[in-house]
Design a protein around this motif. Structure first.
Motif, PDB file in Angstrom:
ATOM      1  N   VAL A 195       0.821  -1.205   0.000  1.00 26.07           N
ATOM      2  CA  VAL A 195       0.000   0.000   0.000  1.00 26.07           C
ATOM      3  C   VAL A 195       0.860   1.262   0.000  1.00 26.07           C
ATOM      4  CG1 VAL A 195      -1.801   1.253   1.256  1.00 26.07           C
ATOM      5  CG2 VAL A 195      -1.834  -1.258   1.198  1.00 26.07           C
ATOM      6  N   LYS A 196       1.976   1.199   0.704  1.00 26.18           N
ATOM      7  CA  LYS A 196       2.842   2.365   0.831  1.00 26.18           C
ATOM      8  C   LYS A 196       4.287   1.905   0.973  1.00 26.18           C
ATOM      9  CE  LYS A 196       3.752   6.308   3.932  1.00 26.18           C
ATOM     10  NZ  LYS A 196       3.337   6.957   5.210  1.00 26.18           N
ATOM     11  N   ARG A 197       5.162   2.560   0.255  1.00 26.21           N
ATOM     12  CA  ARG A 197       6.596   2.314   0.353  1.00 26.21           C
ATOM     13  C   ARG A 197       7.322   3.544  -0.159  1.00 26.21           C
ATOM     14  NH1 ARG A 197       8.169  -1.719  -4.756  1.00 26.21           N
ATOM     15  NH2 ARG A 197       7.157  -0.461  -6.382  1.00 26.21           N
ATOM     16  N   ARG A 198       8.594   3.619   0.105  1.00 25.20           N
ATOM     17  CA  ARG A 198       9.403   4.700  -0.418  1.00 25.20           C
ATOM     18  C   ARG A 198       9.894   4.299  -1.803  1.00 25.20           C
ATOM     19  NH1 ARG A 198      12.696   6.226   5.193  1.00 25.20           N
ATOM     20  NH2 ARG A 198      10.992   7.447   6.119  1.00 25.20           N
ATOM     21  N   GLY A 199       9.038   4.518  -2.761  1.00 30.59           N
ATOM     22  CA  GLY A 199       9.316   4.111  -4.129  1.00 30.59           C
ATOM     23  C   GLY A 199       8.063   4.230  -4.974  1.00 30.59           C
ATOM     24  N   PRO A 200       8.093   3.729  -6.197  1.00 31.08           N
ATOM     25  CA  PRO A 200       6.941   3.845  -7.083  1.00 31.08           C
ATOM     26  C   PRO A 200       5.766   2.993  -6.613  1.00 31.08           C
ATOM     27  CG  PRO A 200       8.602   2.428  -8.064  1.00 31.08           C
ATOM     28  CD  PRO A 200       9.226   3.018  -6.831  1.00 31.08           C
ATOM     29  N   LEU A 201       4.592   3.378  -7.068  1.00 34.12           N
ATOM     30  CA  LEU A 201       3.380   2.640  -6.735  1.00 34.12           C
ATOM     31  C   LEU A 201       3.400   1.267  -7.402  1.00 34.12           C
ATOM     32  CD1 LEU A 201       0.501   2.607  -5.482  1.00 34.12           C
ATOM     33  CD2 LEU A 201      -0.315   3.568  -7.650  1.00 34.12           C
ATOM     34  N   LEU A 202       3.043   0.244  -6.635  1.00 36.96           N
ATOM     35  CA  LEU A 202       2.966  -1.114  -7.163  1.00 36.96           C
ATOM     36  C   LEU A 202       1.499  -1.532  -7.133  1.00 36.96           C
ATOM     37  CD1 LEU A 202       4.651  -3.534  -8.198  1.00 36.96           C
ATOM     38  CD2 LEU A 202       4.686  -4.384  -5.847  1.00 36.96           C
ATOM     39  N   GLU A 203       0.878  -1.560  -8.306  1.00 39.98           N
ATOM     40  CA  GLU A 203      -0.556  -1.823  -8.364  1.00 39.98           C
ATOM     41  C   GLU A 203      -0.884  -3.314  -8.246  1.00 39.98           C
ATOM     42  OE1 GLU A 203      -2.048  -0.108 -11.919  1.00 39.98           O
ATOM     43  OE2 GLU A 203      -1.623   1.964 -11.323  1.00 39.98           O
ATOM     44  N   GLN A 204      -0.002  -4.179  -8.722  1.00 36.86           N
ATOM     45  CA  GLN A 204      -0.292  -5.612  -8.711  1.00 36.86           C
ATOM     46  C   GLN A 204       0.134  -6.239  -7.387  1.00 36.86           C
ATOM     47  OE1 GLN A 204       1.545  -7.736 -11.904  1.00 36.86           O
ATOM     48  NE2 GLN A 204       0.520  -9.669 -11.455  1.00 36.86           N
ATOM     49  N   ALA A 205      -0.738  -7.103  -6.853  1.00 32.74           N
ATOM     50  CA  ALA A 205      -0.421  -7.798  -5.609  1.00 32.74           C
ATOM     51  C   ALA A 205       0.626  -8.881  -5.854  1.00 32.74           C
ATOM     52  CB  ALA A 205      -1.679  -8.414  -5.008  1.00 32.74           C
ATOM     53  N   LEU A 206       1.423  -9.160  -4.835  1.00 33.56           N
ATOM     54  CA  LEU A 206       2.456 -10.182  -4.913  1.00 33.56           C
ATOM     55  C   LEU A 206       1.911 -11.500  -4.374  1.00 33.56           C
ATOM     56  CD1 LEU A 206       5.448  -8.088  -3.487  1.00 33.56           C
ATOM     57  CD2 LEU A 206       4.817  -8.424  -5.888  1.00 33.56           C
ATOM     58  N   ALA A 207       2.230 -12.588  -5.054  1.00 33.48           N
ATOM     59  CA  ALA A 207       1.826 -13.921  -4.607  1.00 33.48           C
ATOM     60  C   ALA A 207       3.008 -14.569  -3.907  1.00 33.48           C
ATOM     61  CB  ALA A 207       1.360 -14.772  -5.794  1.00 33.48           C
ATOM     62  N   LEU A 208       2.886 -14.771  -2.601  1.00 36.33           N
ATOM     63  CA  LEU A 208       3.968 -15.340  -1.804  1.00 36.33           C
ATOM     64  C   LEU A 208       3.595 -16.742  -1.350  1.00 36.33           C
ATOM     65  CD1 LEU A 208       4.869 -12.301   0.490  1.00 36.33           C
ATOM     66  CD2 LEU A 208       5.645 -12.801  -1.834  1.00 36.33           C
ATOM     67  N   ASP A 209       4.519 -17.665  -1.504  1.00 37.75           N
ATOM     68  CA  ASP A 209       4.314 -19.025  -1.012  1.00 37.75           C
ATOM     69  C   ASP A 209       4.576 -19.025   0.489  1.00 37.75           C
ATOM     70  OD1 ASP A 209       3.836 -21.698  -0.850  1.00 37.75           O
ATOM     71  OD2 ASP A 209       5.815 -22.317  -1.561  1.00 37.75           O
ATOM     72  N   ALA A 210       3.512 -19.150   1.280  1.00 36.99           N
ATOM     73  CA  ALA A 210       3.640 -19.057   2.737  1.00 36.99           C
ATOM     74  C   ALA A 210       2.742 -20.106   3.381  1.00 36.99           C
ATOM     75  CB  ALA A 210       3.259 -17.656   3.212  1.00 36.99           C
ATOM     76  N   PRO A 211       3.243 -21.338   3.547  1.00 42.43           N
ATOM     77  CA  PRO A 211       2.430 -22.386   4.170  1.00 42.43           C
ATOM     78  C   PRO A 211       2.166 -22.094   5.638  1.00 42.43           C
ATOM     79  CG  PRO A 211       4.680 -23.141   3.891  1.00 42.43           C
ATOM     80  CD  PRO A 211       4.585 -21.816   3.189  1.00 42.43           C
ATOM     81  N   LEU A 212       1.167 -22.752   6.187  1.00 41.33           N
ATOM     82  CA  LEU A 212       0.878 -22.601   7.597  1.00 41.33           C
ATOM     83  C   LEU A 212       2.078 -23.046   8.422  1.00 41.33           C
ATOM     84  CD1 LEU A 212      -2.761 -24.011   7.648  1.00 41.33           C
ATOM     85  CD2 LEU A 212      -2.082 -21.625   7.929  1.00 41.33           C
ATOM     86  N   PRO A 213       2.360 -22.373   9.543  1.00 41.85           N
ATOM     87  CA  PRO A 213       3.511 -22.774  10.360  1.00 41.85           C
ATOM     88  C   PRO A 213       3.481 -24.230  10.779  1.00 41.85           C
ATOM     89  CG  PRO A 213       2.703 -20.634  11.062  1.00 41.85           C
ATOM     90  CD  PRO A 213       1.709 -21.151  10.055  1.00 41.85           C
ATOM     91  N   VAL A 214       2.283 -24.781  11.009  1.00 42.65           N
ATOM     92  CA  VAL A 214       2.193 -26.190  11.400  1.00 42.65           C
ATOM     93  C   VAL A 214       2.714 -27.078  10.279  1.00 42.65           C
ATOM     94  CG1 VAL A 214       0.617 -28.043  12.025  1.00 42.65           C
ATOM     95  CG2 VAL A 214       0.283 -25.754  12.970  1.00 42.65           C
ATOM     96  N   LEU A 215       2.330 -26.782   9.034  1.00 41.22           N
ATOM     97  CA  LEU A 215       2.800 -27.575   7.906  1.00 41.22           C
ATOM     98  C   LEU A 215       4.294 -27.382   7.699  1.00 41.22           C
ATOM     99  CD1 LEU A 215      -0.097 -26.955   5.358  1.00 41.22           C
ATOM    100  CD2 LEU A 215       0.202 -28.875   6.921  1.00 41.22           C
ATOM    101  N   ALA A 216       4.770 -26.155   7.877  1.00 40.04           N
ATOM    102  CA  ALA A 216       6.195 -25.908   7.703  1.00 40.04           C
ATOM    103  C   ALA A 216       7.022 -26.654   8.733  1.00 40.04           C
ATOM    104  CB  ALA A 216       6.476 -24.410   7.793  1.00 40.04           C
ATOM    105  N   SER A 217       6.485 -26.807   9.949  1.00 42.90           N
ATOM    106  CA  SER A 217       7.238 -27.503  10.986  1.00 42.90           C
ATOM    107  C   SER A 217       7.252 -29.004  10.771  1.00 42.90           C
ATOM    108  CB  SER A 217       6.641 -27.194  12.360  1.00 42.90           C
ATOM    109  OG  SER A 217       5.330 -27.740  12.474  1.00 42.90           O
ATOM    110  N   LEU A 218       6.297 -29.534  10.023  1.00 44.79           N
ATOM    111  CA  LEU A 218       6.239 -30.982   9.802  1.00 44.79           C
ATOM    112  C   LEU A 218       7.167 -31.437   8.690  1.00 44.79           C
ATOM    113  CD1 LEU A 218       2.404 -31.700  10.058  1.00 44.79           C
ATOM    114  CD2 LEU A 218       4.170 -32.168  11.761  1.00 44.79           C
ATOM    115  N   LYS A 219       7.497 -30.559   7.753  1.00 51.51           N
ATOM    116  CA  LYS A 219       8.283 -30.981   6.601  1.00 51.51           C
ATOM    117  C   LYS A 219       9.649 -31.549   6.972  1.00 51.51           C
ATOM    118  CE  LYS A 219       6.058 -28.034   3.162  1.00 51.51           C
ATOM    119  NZ  LYS A 219       6.246 -26.916   2.220  1.00 51.51           N
TER     120      LYS A 219
END
Length: 250
Positions: A195-219
């Protein structure tokens, strides 16, 4: 003559002025940062990571919904520097899962504060700790001048500083140099809008791979098991079929 020569000198470039950046470029700041653990996000953050000693706002529909998935990689690194202080957390942290992910339970400090004044006071006191690793403050009703106090107090602390606020707060003014709106994405992904940063406007949302912590701890645990060694993991053995003649004889 000297005054005339000074007036003829070229003005300094924006890169040479503190707090000034070009509108089409990310700001370059000597401020220290910590990688977020998401390469796609780091590429869009000034300095290439979460700023240390500066307020970052995480906006989401409900508190306790996405912050751990987004911040977990950075919190793992911050826990090596100092304690993680949670002010007004809506849910109890799952300490066994955090321990499996490398965050020792004695590194997590949860402060129960209900009113906005109590939460702000507790957050300001935590920022005075020189060994602070990260501060997460859930502030659904904070005003702009109150956030500015956190921003000013955070300048002296070389730690991660997050204010967790409702998604509707993105319409309000904020002194935080960095503001992100986080929502559910596809599968285990998060949709992060800067929404806000020191830089140009970024209109497109970023897709981040972020599994649930429970799943991450099981791997890593399951990867140590060479073969299925539990009843629910073993494939069922095929039973030999009895011949029709033997069934008839029976």
């Amino acid at each position: 003559m000297a005054a005339v020569l000074r007036s003829l000198q070229a003005p300094p470039s924006p890169d040479e002025l503190a707090g000034v950046w070009r509108a089409d470029q990310l700001a370059r700041s000597p401020q220290a940062t910590l990688p977020s653990g998401h390469a796609v996000l780091d590429a869009q953050l000034p300095g290439g990571g979460w700023p240390l000693g500066s307020l970052t706002e995480i906006l989401q529909a409900h508190g306790g919904q996405h912050e751990w998935r987004l911040l977990l990689p950075a919190l793992q690194a911050a826990a090596q520097r100092g304690p993680l202080v949670l002010v007004g957390a809506p849910h109890l942290p799952h300490l066994p899962v955090l321990a499996a992910l490398g965050i020792a339970p004695d590194r997590v400090l949860r402060i129960e504060a209900r009113s906005p004044a109590e939460r702000l006071w507790a957050a300001e006191q935590a920022l005075r700790c020189k060994e602070l690793g990260a501060l997460l403050a859930w502030l659904p009703q904070a005003r702009s001048e109150q956030l500015r106090r956190l921003q000013l107090n955070g300048n002296a602390a070389q730690a991660l500083l997050y204010a967790l606020r409702p998604l509707d707060a993105q319409r309000e003014s904020s002194p935080a140099p960095l503001r992100l709106a986080v929502q559910c994405g596809e599968g285990t992904q998060l949709a992060v809008q800067i929404v806000k940063r020191r830089g140009p406007l970024l209109e497109q949302a970023l897709a981040l791979d972020a599994p649930l912590p429970v799943l991450a701890s099981l791997k890593p645990v399951r990867s140590l098991i060479p073969e299925p060694d539990h009843a629910v993991d073993r494939p069922a053995r095929a039973r030999p079929q009895r011949k029709l003649s033997s069934i008839a004889a029976a």
